[in-house]
Write a protein that holds these residues in place. Structure first.
Motif, PDB file in Angstrom:
ATOM      1  N   GLY A   1       6.078 -47.091  61.149  1.00 55.47           N
ATOM      2  CA  GLY A   1       5.762 -47.297  59.733  1.00 55.47           C
ATOM      3  C   GLY A   1       4.484 -48.094  59.590  1.00 55.47           C
TER       4      GLY A   1
ATOM      5  N   LYS B   1       0.874 -47.996  56.513  1.00 54.53           N
ATOM      6  CA  LYS B   1       0.758 -48.644  55.198  1.00 54.53           C
ATOM      7  C   LYS B   1       1.459 -50.001  55.236  1.00 54.53           C
TER       8      LYS B   1
ATOM      9  N   ASP C   1       8.870 -39.098  63.127  1.00 53.65           N
ATOM     10  CA  ASP C   1       9.877 -39.464  62.131  1.00 53.65           C
ATOM     11  C   ASP C   1      10.940 -40.272  62.881  1.00 53.65           C
TER      12      ASP C   1
ATOM     13  N   VAL D   1      16.959 -43.289  58.003  1.00 55.98           N
ATOM     14  CA  VAL D   1      15.620 -43.807  58.346  1.00 55.98           C
ATOM     15  C   VAL D   1      15.709 -45.283  58.746  1.00 55.98           C
TER      16      VAL D   1
ATOM     17  N   SER E   1      13.735 -56.327  58.781  1.00 51.67           N
ATOM     18  CA  SER E   1      14.882 -56.233  57.880  1.00 51.67           C
ATOM     19  C   SER E   1      14.387 -56.608  56.491  1.00 51.67           C
TER      20      SER E   1
ATOM     21  N   TYR F   1      20.109 -49.286  50.436  1.00 53.88           N
ATOM     22  CA  TYR F   1      19.038 -50.030  51.107  1.00 53.88           C
ATOM     23  C   TYR F   1      19.566 -51.366  51.650  1.00 53.88           C
TER      24      TYR F   1
ATOM     25  N   LYS G   1      19.698 -52.693  55.535  1.00 57.91           N
ATOM     26  CA  LYS G   1      18.988 -53.890  56.002  1.00 57.91           C
ATOM     27  C   LYS G   1      19.970 -54.913  56.583  1.00 57.91           C
TER      28      LYS G   1
ATOM     29  N   GLY H   1      10.581 -61.406  51.996  1.00 56.08           N
ATOM     30  CA  GLY H   1      10.911 -61.430  50.579  1.00 56.08           C
ATOM     31  C   GLY H   1      10.067 -60.386  49.881  1.00 56.08           C
TER      32      GLY H   1
HETATM   33  P1  NAP Z   1       5.506 -48.830  52.717  1.00 53.51           P
HETATM   34  O1  NAP Z   1       4.258 -49.514  52.269  1.00 53.51           O
HETATM   35  O2  NAP Z   1       6.156 -47.827  51.856  1.00 53.51           O
HETATM   36  O3  NAP Z   1       5.206 -48.183  54.160  1.00 53.51           O
HETATM   37  C1  NAP Z   1       6.232 -47.508  54.847  1.00 53.51           C
HETATM   38  C2  NAP Z   1       5.696 -47.005  56.164  1.00 53.51           C
HETATM   39  O4  NAP Z   1       6.750 -46.353  56.867  1.00 53.51           O
HETATM   40  C3  NAP Z   1       4.582 -45.974  56.004  1.00 53.51           C
HETATM   41  O5  NAP Z   1       3.704 -46.103  57.095  1.00 53.51           O
HETATM   42  C4  NAP Z   1       5.336 -44.645  56.096  1.00 53.51           C
HETATM   43  O6  NAP Z   1       4.450 -43.608  56.477  1.00 53.51           O
HETATM   44  C5  NAP Z   1       6.373 -44.998  57.162  1.00 53.51           C
HETATM   45  N1  NAP Z   1       7.585 -44.196  57.161  1.00 53.51           N
HETATM   46  C6  NAP Z   1       8.408 -43.905  56.105  1.00 53.51           C
HETATM   47  N2  NAP Z   1       9.431 -43.136  56.534  1.00 53.51           N
HETATM   48  C7  NAP Z   1       9.249 -42.941  57.868  1.00 53.51           C
HETATM   49  C8  NAP Z   1       9.972 -42.243  58.866  1.00 53.51           C
HETATM   50  N3  NAP Z   1      11.088 -41.548  58.581  1.00 53.51           N
HETATM   51  N4  NAP Z   1       9.500 -42.255  60.142  1.00 53.51           N
HETATM   52  C9  NAP Z   1       8.372 -42.933  60.448  1.00 53.51           C
HETATM   53  N5  NAP Z   1       7.653 -43.628  59.552  1.00 53.51           N
HETATM   54  C10 NAP Z   1       8.092 -43.627  58.274  1.00 53.51           C
HETATM   55  O7  NAP Z   1       6.663 -49.915  53.061  1.00 53.51           O
HETATM   56  P2  NAP Z   1       6.599 -51.508  53.213  1.00 53.51           P
HETATM   57  O8  NAP Z   1       6.792 -52.112  51.886  1.00 53.51           O
HETATM   58  O9  NAP Z   1       5.451 -51.903  54.039  1.00 53.51           O
HETATM   59  O10 NAP Z   1       7.954 -51.725  54.027  1.00 53.51           O
HETATM   60  C11 NAP Z   1       7.965 -51.727  55.438  1.00 53.51           C
HETATM   61  C12 NAP Z   1       9.264 -52.343  55.919  1.00 53.51           C
HETATM   62  O11 NAP Z   1       9.400 -53.641  55.360  1.00 53.51           O
HETATM   63  C13 NAP Z   1      10.507 -51.564  55.508  1.00 53.51           C
HETATM   64  O12 NAP Z   1      11.432 -51.582  56.561  1.00 53.51           O
HETATM   65  C14 NAP Z   1      11.018 -52.346  54.316  1.00 53.51           C
HETATM   66  O13 NAP Z   1      12.406 -52.204  54.181  1.00 53.51           O
HETATM   67  C15 NAP Z   1      10.644 -53.751  54.706  1.00 53.51           C
HETATM   68  N6  NAP Z   1      10.513 -54.672  53.579  1.00 53.51           N
HETATM   69  C16 NAP Z   1       9.491 -54.576  52.668  1.00 53.51           C
HETATM   70  C17 NAP Z   1       9.380 -55.508  51.651  1.00 53.51           C
HETATM   71  C18 NAP Z   1       8.230 -55.504  50.663  1.00 53.51           C
HETATM   72  O14 NAP Z   1       8.188 -56.386  49.799  1.00 53.51           O
HETATM   73  N7  NAP Z   1       7.300 -54.585  50.736  1.00 53.51           N
HETATM   74  C19 NAP Z   1      10.345 -56.520  51.528  1.00 53.51           C
HETATM   75  C20 NAP Z   1      11.385 -56.574  52.454  1.00 53.51           C
HETATM   76  C21 NAP Z   1      11.451 -55.659  53.488  1.00 53.51           C
HETATM   77  P3  NAP Z   1       4.854 -42.029  56.296  1.00 53.51           P
HETATM   78  O15 NAP Z   1       5.419 -41.902  54.914  1.00 53.51           O
HETATM   79  O16 NAP Z   1       3.583 -41.282  56.522  1.00 53.51           O
HETATM   80  O17 NAP Z   1       5.846 -41.745  57.367  1.00 53.51           O
END
Ligand code: NAP
Length: 259
Positions: A14, A17, A61, A111, A139, A154, A158, A185
């Motif tokens: 992932g 982005k 994936d 996923v 997580s 979700y 997590k 967070g």
């Molecule tokens: P994001 O900006 O939406 O980026 C998600 C990344 O995962 C992208 O690179 C996407 O690229 C890839 N991805 C999605 N589905 C996939 C799959 N099946 N196989 C491989 N790659 C996949 O998400 P983010 O906000 O950075 O979140 C990243 C992680 O942090 C997640 O686990 C999320 O639960 C956790 N998190 C985020 C936040 C927050 O505030 N943003 C808070 C708590 C936890 P493709 O779509 O091209 O595959």
């Protein structure tokens, strides 16, 4: 001063982005070889190019056993070793109970939770052979500690990662492989910006530090778990949230503002 990780190899899932991109850039700057993984190769290639010659892209994936195996094989073929796995790929579509279908539930668990299991399983042969490894899961506070409407699946995924982590940490300790988790967070990513200014303002107001986190805040914690110096830490989660989970009520924040 921490021991250099230069020349080691990390797989970041992932990583095209958001938080994963931040982790990939931070590990790349620390001198590791970085396999930048996402489903969309072109996006992963852009991040690899940003990092430099010590990075390359791979399309996988994480919910697919075959893709996960291929991802680990690519890291070994390109860099000859897998020292660190950052299992970060995750999705967070919203659906309230009553509207959520079994397919919606399976997709998120597939996923976020099964993907974690598959990524970890894929790197284990290399880490066990090396008798060393660092696994860092992404997580969340949502699920293990808090809840948010629309995110039962979700939150379950997590919290599930944390349960997975604790037993994995015990099973893998004999090979000197640690398994830990960063628990972000509200982190400022492209995805969160899409949620709109009102959501962002409400979130910011609920955080004692009165600002959203940055992807670098999470990347630094992941890098710490990957360091030599963190070698005796396993099965632990680190909350990185500016104090978001601490106030026992809105009143606590109002009281804070009187200072
Ligand atoms: P994001 O900006 O939406 O980026 C998600 C990344 O995962 C992208 O690179 C996407 O690229 C890839 N991805 C999605 N589905 C996939 C799959 N099946 N196989 C491989 N790659 C996949 O998400 P983010 O906000 O950075 O979140 C990243 C992680 O942090 C997640 O686990 C999320 O639960 C956790 N998190 C985020 C936040 C927050 O505030 N943003 C808070 C708590 C936890 P493709 O779509 O091209 O595959």
């Amino acid at each position: 001063m921490f021991t250099s990780l230069e020349g080691k190899t990390v797989i970041v899932t992932g990583a095209s982005k958001g938080i994963g991109r931040g982790i990939a850039l931070r590990f790349g700057a620390a001198g590791l070889n970085v396999l930048v993984v996402s489903r969309t190769l072109a996006d992963a290639e852009k991040v690899a190019a940003e990092i430099g010659p010590n990075a390359s892209a791979f399309a996988a994936d994480v919910s697919s056993p075959e893709d996960s195996e291929a991802m680990a094989a690519a890291a070994l073929e390109r860099y000859g070793r897998i020292d660190v796995l950052c299992a970060n790929a995750g999705i967070f579509p919203a659906a309230r109970l009553g509207q959520m279908t079994a397919a919606d539930f399976d997709h998120v668990i597939g996923v976020n939770l099964k993907g974690t299991f598959l990524s970890v399983s894929a790197v284990l042969p290399a880490m066990k052979a090396a008798k060393k490894g660092r696994i860092v899961l992404t997580s969340s506070i949502t699920g293990p500690i808090t809840g948010y409407p629309g995110w039962t699946h979700y939150g379950a995924s997590k919290a599930g990662q944390m349960g997975f982590m604790r037993t994995a940490a015990i099973e893998l300790a004999p090979w000197n492989i640690t398994v830990n988790a960063v628990m972000p967070g509200n982190i400022l990513t492209e995805g969160l910006e899409g949620a709109g200014p009102e959501y962002m303002a409400a979130m910011t107001a609920s955080i004692p530090m009165r600002k959203l986190g940055s992807v670098a805040d999470i990347a630094n914690a992941a890098l710490f778990f990957a360091s030599e110096e963190a070698g005796y830490i396993t099965g632990q989660g680190m909350v990185i949230d500016g104090g978001q989970v601490l106030p026992e009520s809105i009143g606590a924040l109002e009281e804070m503002d009187k200072a």
